[in-house]
Each structure stands twice: as structure tokens, then as C-alpha cells.
Scaffold this motif. Structure first.
Motif, PDB file in Angstrom:
ATOM      1  N   VAL A 140       1.063  -1.489   0.218  1.00 32.98           N
ATOM      2  CA  VAL A 140      -0.328  -0.160   0.063  1.00 32.98           C
ATOM      3  C   VAL A 140       0.565   1.491  -0.219  1.00 32.98           C
ATOM      4  CG1 VAL A 140      -2.276  -1.316   1.006  1.00 32.98           C
ATOM      5  CG2 VAL A 140      -0.229   0.053   2.396  1.00 32.98           C
ATOM      6  N   ASP A 141       0.708   2.122  -0.655  1.00 36.44           N
ATOM      7  CA  ASP A 141       1.384   3.432  -0.865  1.00 36.44           C
ATOM      8  C   ASP A 141       0.660   3.988   0.442  1.00 36.44           C
ATOM      9  OD1 ASP A 141       2.322   5.913  -1.264  1.00 36.44           O
ATOM     10  OD2 ASP A 141       1.382   6.263  -3.605  1.00 36.44           O
ATOM     11  N   ILE A 142       2.457   4.177   2.254  1.00 34.82           N
ATOM     12  CA  ILE A 142       1.491   5.064   3.078  1.00 34.82           C
ATOM     13  C   ILE A 142       1.355   6.472   2.881  1.00 34.82           C
ATOM     14  CG2 ILE A 142       2.255   2.800   3.942  1.00 34.82           C
ATOM     15  CD1 ILE A 142       4.820   4.474   4.965  1.00 34.82           C
ATOM     16  N   THR A 143       2.304   6.982   1.764  1.00 35.33           N
ATOM     17  CA  THR A 143       1.829   8.719   1.740  1.00 35.33           C
ATOM     18  C   THR A 143       0.921   9.379   1.189  1.00 35.33           C
ATOM     19  OG1 THR A 143       2.762   8.374  -0.827  1.00 35.33           O
ATOM     20  CG2 THR A 143       4.594   7.543   1.429  1.00 35.33           C
ATOM     21  N   LYS A 144      -0.008   8.192   0.952  1.00 37.18           N
ATOM     22  CA  LYS A 144      -1.527   9.143  -0.419  1.00 37.18           C
ATOM     23  C   LYS A 144      -2.376   8.328   1.316  1.00 37.18           C
ATOM     24  CE  LYS A 144       0.198   8.598  -4.721  1.00 37.18           C
ATOM     25  NZ  LYS A 144       0.075   7.905  -6.034  1.00 37.18           N
ATOM     26  N   ASN A 145      -1.933   8.009   2.394  1.00 34.14           N
ATOM     27  CA  ASN A 145      -3.406   7.442   3.536  1.00 34.14           C
ATOM     28  C   ASN A 145      -2.458   8.506   4.689  1.00 34.14           C
ATOM     29  OD1 ASN A 145      -4.897   6.239   4.918  1.00 34.14           O
ATOM     30  ND2 ASN A 145      -4.677   4.199   3.877  1.00 34.14           N
ATOM     31  N   GLU A 146      -3.127   9.227   5.016  1.00 39.63           N
ATOM     32  CA  GLU A 146      -3.068   9.941   5.888  1.00 39.63           C
ATOM     33  C   GLU A 146      -3.433   9.930   7.061  1.00 39.63           C
ATOM     34  OE1 GLU A 146      -1.940  13.953   7.692  1.00 39.63           O
ATOM     35  OE2 GLU A 146      -1.978  12.692   5.478  1.00 39.63           O
ATOM     36  N   ALA A 147      -4.536   8.884   7.251  1.00 42.24           N
ATOM     37  CA  ALA A 147      -4.907   7.754   8.572  1.00 42.24           C
ATOM     38  C   ALA A 147      -3.667   7.040   9.388  1.00 42.24           C
ATOM     39  CB  ALA A 147      -6.254   6.875   8.492  1.00 42.24           C
ATOM     40  N   MET A 148      -2.710   6.108   8.027  1.00 44.24           N
ATOM     41  CA  MET A 148      -2.295   5.053   8.823  1.00 44.24           C
ATOM     42  C   MET A 148      -0.622   5.908   8.945  1.00 44.24           C
ATOM     43  SD  MET A 148      -2.163   2.653   5.495  1.00 44.24           S
ATOM     44  CE  MET A 148      -0.688   1.508   5.929  1.00 44.24           C
ATOM     45  N   ASN A 149      -0.330   6.970   8.843  1.00 42.95           N
ATOM     46  CA  ASN A 149       0.834   7.970   9.561  1.00 42.95           C
ATOM     47  C   ASN A 149       0.168   8.274  11.104  1.00 42.95           C
ATOM     48  OD1 ASN A 149       2.852   8.223   6.972  1.00 42.95           O
ATOM     49  ND2 ASN A 149       0.760   8.090   5.888  1.00 42.95           N
ATOM     50  N   GLN A 150      -0.937   8.237  11.361  1.00 49.10           N
ATOM     51  CA  GLN A 150      -1.633   8.526  12.519  1.00 49.10           C
ATOM     52  C   GLN A 150      -0.427   7.962  13.640  1.00 49.10           C
ATOM     53  OE1 GLN A 150      -2.627  11.577  13.091  1.00 49.10           O
ATOM     54  NE2 GLN A 150      -2.724  11.703  10.808  1.00 49.10           N
ATOM     55  N   LEU A 151      -0.504   7.894  15.104  1.00 51.32           N
ATOM     56  CA  LEU A 151       0.136   7.322  16.513  1.00 51.32           C
ATOM     57  C   LEU A 151      -1.126   6.640  16.376  1.00 51.32           C
ATOM     58  CD1 LEU A 151       1.846   6.966  17.997  1.00 51.32           C
ATOM     59  CD2 LEU A 151       1.362   9.477  19.681  1.00 51.32           C
ATOM     60  N   THR A 152      -1.071   4.959  16.735  1.00 51.67           N
ATOM     61  CA  THR A 152      -2.249   4.650  16.997  1.00 51.67           C
ATOM     62  C   THR A 152      -2.238   4.079  18.692  1.00 51.67           C
ATOM     63  OG1 THR A 152      -1.433   2.556  16.239  1.00 51.67           O
ATOM     64  CG2 THR A 152      -2.301   4.155  14.544  1.00 51.67           C
TER      65      THR A 152
END
Length: 319
Positions: A140-152
Motif C-alpha cells: 500500500v502507498d502509505i504516503t497517500k493515506n493520512e490515517a495510516m500516518n497517525q499515532l495509534t
């Protein structure tokens, strides 16, 4: 007197007839009871035979309806298979995206205790644009998915260390953290507080200039503590990492891939290496050269997310 003597035999005969009648009536009742019991027994035997015949017929019908499945003896010629096929039934797959983990320890003590927001902490090293999602195992392209860059709520950590003292003592050199999607959210080198005797470069990948340009230990310690506060910490042999950071974390908020009972089956009850778990359960090769704390943290998170449902069930049932 003569009349009394005359009627006595008649009275005796009548009494005998009454007794005989009662005995005959009792015998007839007994005979009827025996006949009824015999009839019931015969009916029961007949019903049992009929039920047995129906059961056999049902089983035979079921056998005829079952497909003839032949056991598989491996992949066809020219195809490949990883050890994932061997171990995938070890524990249940977590499947699709799971429910959020309840934070039962919202006020857990971690040192230091001040709270800050590190959602936008920048890494000193670049994160690859493409990575493997622990949930789907697809690129998956993580740079285009803002939700995936969050602190979980789930954070995986790994540290690289150098040798001090006689060379066998550990000192923190680099610490990396990734979120549940494997995206690096924190990655910093640490300035040495003592003279480094062994950089362990072939394994740690650490070089003198990395530490020279690193962050102060106290700053890194505080930032990492703030990120971990109230979150589920995932990693491999985490005691070594928390020791060099001089931090503690609530035991119930730790998921250590080196200690999980089901993972230890891969090494027949012994402590498995992260490299072996990655090869056997994920079908990927890591640590083939210099280690990367980002890669190791990402691998630990992927192992947890793939087996999360069974892992959390085991904890609840105290297996």
C-alpha cells in the motif's frame, strides 16, 4: 339346633366358591399383566431394530454424498510454498480490521509522566513510500493515506545498542517506533553518555557519525515515554529495550513476540529469534545484514496484528 347343622355345609361351600373366584380373578390379572409386558417388550425390540436400520441407512447416505477428498502432499511441480503453510493453523488469523483495544490503564505510570503530542514527530530517516500492511499483507502507498500516518493505540519499538565498559555492556544508540500499520513514527540516534568500546556495526548498523549527530539521551527518553504512555507496546525481547531506555511499562500493556506461548512452538518451546518468526510465520527474510530497528519494530507489529485475535483471547483466558 337341627336347622343350624343343616345350613353349615352350604355356608362352607359358598365360602370355598368365593375364595376360588378371588384366586381365579387374580390369576387372570397376572396372566394379562404378563401378556402385556411381553407385548411391550416385543414392540420395543421392533422399534429398536427399525431405528438402527434407519440410522445405518442415514450414515450410508451421508457417506455417498461426501466428496472424495484426497490429501495434499505439497505444492505442484514448479510452484513455491513458504513455512507459513506449515504454521498458519498454529493460531487463528485476526482477519479483517479489528475493534479498538480498550485502554484499561489510561493512567499507567511511565517515566517521565508529562504528556505531549507526538503525532507529528519527524523521523531522522526516511520511511519507504511502499510497505507491507500487517493486516492485508499487500503493498500500500502509505504516503497517500493520512490515517495510516497517525499515532495509534498500538506501538511497536526496537532499539539498537553499542558496547561500553568491557564491550559487553549495552548503551542505547538508536530507538525506532512504528504504528499499527508499520509506518515509522519515531526514529532517532542517541548521543553516547560514555565512551563506546564497540559500535557492533555489522549487527547494529551504528557508526560513529550517527551518534555524533544524535539527540541527547534525556530528550529521547522523555519523548519515547510520552509516546508509550497508555499505549499497547509491541516488540521482541522488550526487556532489553526498556532497560537501555531506563523506562518501565505496565506488564498487561506489553505484547512481546519472544514470550508469546504460541510463537514459542515454532522453536519447540525455546525463545525464538525475530528472524526465525519472520521466516516461519510471515515468509519474509530480515536481518540478513546490518539490523534496522525500524524493520525489526515493523516485523514485530506485523506478527502481532496478524495473530492479534488469538493472542488477546489467550490473555483473557490466561492460557
Amino acid at each position: 339346633m337341627v336347622e343350624e347343622v343343616t345350613f353349615l355345609p352350604i355356608i362352607i361351600v359358598i365360602a370355598i366358591l368365593i375364595c376360588c373366584r378371588d384366586m381365579l380373578s387374580k390369576m387372570m390379572k397376572d396372566q394379562q399383566s404378563i401378556t402385556r409386558t411381553k407385548r411391550n417388550t416385543e414392540e420395543t425390540v421392533a422399534n429398536n431394530k427399525k431405528s438402527f436400520a434407519i440410522s445405518n441407512e442415514s450414515r450410508n447416505t451421508e457417506k455417498r454424498m461426501k466428496p472424495n477428498l484426497k490429501p495434499s502432499h505439497g505444492p505442484a511441480h514448479g510452484t513455491s510454498i513458504t513455512n507459513w503453510e506449515k504454521f498458519k493453523d498454529l493460531i487463528k488469523d485476526s482477519g479483517s480490521d479489528e475493534k479498538k483495544i480498550r485502554n484499561n490503564n489510561a493512567h499507567a505510570k511511565t517515566f517521565p509522566r508529562q504528556r505531549r503530542n507526538y503525532n507529528n514527530v519527524e523521523s531522522t530517516t526516511s520511511t519507504p513510500a511502499l510497505t507491507f500492511s500487517p493486516i492485508t499483507k499487500s503493498k500500500v502507498d502509505i504516503t497517500k493515506n493520512e490515517a495510516m500516518n497517525q499515532l495509534t493505540k498500538q506501538v511497536a519499538m526496537d532499539c539498537e545498542m553499542v558496547g561500553i565498559g568491557d564491550g559487553t555492556e549495552n548503551m542505547l544508540a538508536r530507538v525506532s517506533l512504528v504504528n499499527r500499520y508499520g509506518v515509522c513514527i519515531y526514529d532517532k540516534y542517541v548521543k553516547p553518555r560514555e565512551k563506546v568500546q564497540d559500535y557492533r556495526t555489522p549487527v547494529s548498523g551504528i557508526r560513529p557519525h550517527d551518534l555524533h549527530n544524535g539527540e541527547n539521551f534525556e530528550t529521547v527518553q522523555k519523548e519515547v515515554a510520552e509516546i508509550l504512555h497508555g499505549r499497547l507496546l509491541i516488540g521482541h525481547a522488550l526487556k532489553h529495550d526498556t532497560d537501555v531506555l531506563f523506562l518501565s511499562h505496565p506488564k498487561r500493556m506489553i505484547r512481546d513476540t519472544s514470550r508469546y506461548k504460541q510463537f514459542r512452538k515454532v522453536s519447540k518451546g525455546n525463545t525464538p529469534s525475530l528472524k526465525r518468526l519472520a521466516a516461519e510465520l510471515l515468509g519474509i527474510d530480515i536481518q540478513s545484514g546490518e539490523h534496522s530497528s525500524v524493520e525489526d519494530a515493523r516485523t514485530a507489529m506485523q506478527l502481532y496484528m496478524l495473530y492479534k485475535n488469538q493472542w488477546e483471547t489467550d490473555i483473557r483466558t490466561k492460557r
